[in-house]
Scaffold this active site. Structure first.
Site, PDB file in Angstrom:
ATOM      1  N   HIS A  70      -4.475  -7.890   0.332  1.00 53.13           N
ATOM      2  CA  HIS A  70      -3.772  -6.619   0.436  1.00 53.13           C
ATOM      3  C   HIS A  70      -2.911  -6.503   1.691  1.00 53.13           C
ATOM      4  O   HIS A  70      -1.857  -5.877   1.668  1.00 53.13           O
ATOM      5  CB  HIS A  70      -4.807  -5.491   0.412  1.00 53.13           C
ATOM      6  CG  HIS A  70      -4.250  -4.121   0.350  1.00 53.13           C
ATOM      7  ND1 HIS A  70      -3.517  -3.662  -0.722  1.00 53.13           N
ATOM      8  CD2 HIS A  70      -4.311  -3.079   1.233  1.00 53.13           C
ATOM      9  CE1 HIS A  70      -3.166  -2.406  -0.508  1.00 53.13           C
ATOM     10  NE2 HIS A  70      -3.621  -2.030   0.673  1.00 53.13           N
ATOM     11  N   TYR A  86      -3.104  11.034   1.144  1.00 52.16           N
ATOM     12  CA  TYR A  86      -3.683  10.942  -0.197  1.00 52.16           C
ATOM     13  C   TYR A  86      -3.669  12.308  -0.879  1.00 52.16           C
ATOM     14  O   TYR A  86      -3.351  12.426  -2.071  1.00 52.16           O
ATOM     15  CB  TYR A  86      -5.107  10.397  -0.117  1.00 52.16           C
ATOM     16  CG  TYR A  86      -5.163   8.916   0.172  1.00 52.16           C
ATOM     17  CD1 TYR A  86      -5.324   7.989  -0.856  1.00 52.16           C
ATOM     18  CD2 TYR A  86      -5.042   8.432   1.474  1.00 52.16           C
ATOM     19  CE1 TYR A  86      -5.352   6.632  -0.606  1.00 52.16           C
ATOM     20  CE2 TYR A  86      -5.080   7.076   1.744  1.00 52.16           C
ATOM     21  CZ  TYR A  86      -5.235   6.188   0.702  1.00 52.16           C
ATOM     22  OH  TYR A  86      -5.257   4.838   0.958  1.00 52.16           O
ATOM     23  N   ASP A  92       0.847  -1.183   0.000  1.00 53.29           N
ATOM     24  CA  ASP A  92       0.000   0.000   0.000  1.00 53.29           C
ATOM     25  C   ASP A  92       0.894   1.248   0.000  1.00 53.29           C
ATOM     26  O   ASP A  92       1.820   1.324  -0.794  1.00 53.29           O
ATOM     27  CB  ASP A  92      -0.970  -0.039   1.192  1.00 53.29           C
ATOM     28  CG  ASP A  92      -2.107   0.967   1.064  1.00 53.29           C
ATOM     29  OD1 ASP A  92      -3.126   0.632   0.443  1.00 53.29           O
ATOM     30  OD2 ASP A  92      -1.969   2.094   1.568  1.00 53.29           O
TER      31      ASP A  92
END
Length: 388
Positions: free
Chosen positions: A366, A313, A187
């Site tokens: 993930h 982000y 990630d």
């Protein structure tokens, strides 16, 4: 300031009481309008988000049965520290191996993860002889909390993107006395690890469980069977699984008011991704226990990290964060897990990395170290044996 200070997790009793009160006072929405068990498999329908019945069930468990003190004690078995880098306090686990020739390894989590992801792999990585391995596979493990995550400080100014974090990790590793080390991550940890590989510094090799690779024109025009699977995963993500990314990369502050104030909102925001991104066959508890998921949620709730974590982000939407920078020329290992968000074939990734090791993993998603700790440990040992 270059001092390294010991740290222990110690959540005040009044904060735990406040959490329980907020959970008990949650103002719940009505149930989702989709039909339960629409797929005929006996499960809830998550297509509109985390189902009300499960959200209430898990929130009730969190508020009445979940024992944070025992979970806190389990996390505190690891040696933890803080140090200031570029004006920001960075929290990290630093678990030294009993084997003197161990290779230093910095492991980086992502969103919505935390250092909790690595709780099951730190011991076998640092002390392989006690966990079925060889002393030659030992690591000194460093697990930092990303800026704005967990018990690290929250940036008060812009600029803390993945490239800056990679530079900070280089500073951290050299401050700890390591003149050569490996890096691993998934990630955001994959982006940070890739940037470490681009910067080189004292890093000798990188490994990722989330490789970045874009489809070439030929794959779109005339895809192979492998490329069809990868393209379908990309299409699924873009159409119905990436709303969180758009919100966090554009309006993290707006989102943060709910995530910092409401534990139920935070729970749903994070646990939905454990359902969507793990190899769980329709229910997150098939991949992770309730306590494990809540341990992770607590590392967002206690420090109030809903907004600060989302800002990564926003920062990285303005930079070349995910594999679009120059190629990583360091030796690169990749573990391709079948339920990862994106599943680019090796050929798509070669432009971004000097791939010297590629493993198709039999199961897992993930959150590799969290879901499949034994597979993860074996994979990390195997790759870094090639660059020690």
């Amino acid at each position: 300031m270059t001092s390294v200070e010991p740290f222990r997790i110690a959540v005040p009793d009044e904060e735990l009481a406040d959490l329980r009160r907020r959970l008990a006072d949650t103002r719940w929405p009505e149930a989702e309008s989709v039909v339960a068990d629409a797929d005929g498999r006996g499960g809830l329908d998550w297509s509109q988000g985390m189902p009300l019945a499960y959200a209430r069930e898990l929130a009730t468990y969190w508020g009445t049965e979940y024992d944070w003190r025992s979970r806190e004690a389990a996390l505190n078995r690891f040696d933890q520290f803080t140090t200031e880098i570029d004006g920001l306090s960075i929290h990290f686990v630093h678990q030294r191996s009993p084997h003197p020739d161990a290779l230093p390894l910095v492991i980086t989590h992502g969103w919505p993860g935390s250092i909790v992801e690595f709780a099951k792999v730190i011991a076998p990585l640092t002390d392989p002889t006690a966990h079925g391995g060889d002393a030659r596979d030992a690591f000194h493990v460093v697990c930092p909390s990303l800026p704005g995550y967990g018990f690290s400080g929250k940036p008060s100014a812009t600029g803390w993107n993945t490239a800056k974090i990679a530079t900070a990790w280089e500073t951290l590793m050299t401050r700890l006395g390591y003149d050569r080390y490996g890096a691993q991550g998934g990630d955001w940890g994959a982006a940070v690890t890739s940037d470490i590989g681009r910067n080189v510094g004292h890093c000798i090799g990188i490994h990722t469980n989330m490789p970045i690779g874009n489809p070439p024109a030929s794959a779109v025009a005339n895809p192979t069977e492998e490329e069809k699977v990868a393209l379908a995963a990309l299409d699924h993500y873009r159409r119905i699984d990436s709303g969180y990314q758009k919100q966090q990369s554009t309006r993290p502050q707006t989102l943060g008011y709910g995530l910092v104030d409401s534990p139920a909102a935070l729970l749903a925001w994070i646990v939905e991704k454990f359902w969507s991104w793990t190899d769980c066959d329709g229910h997150p508890e098939n991949a992770l226990s309730r306590d494990e998921m809540l341990d992770n949620v607590m590392l967002y709730w206690v420090p109030g990290a809903g907004a600060s974590s989302a800002r990564l982000y926003w920062e990285s939407a303005r930079t070349a964060a995910f594999g679009t920078g120059r190629r990583v020329e360091l030796p690169t290992g990749v573990a391709a897990f079948p339920k990862e968000i994106s599943r680019p074939p090796r050929a798509w990734c070669e432009a971004n990395y000097n791939i010297t090791h590629w493993s198709e993993m039999p199961r897992g998603g993930h959150f590799a170290a969290f879901e499949q700790p034994e597979l993860y440990v074996d994979e990390v040992r195997t790759f870094f044996a090639t660059v020690r």
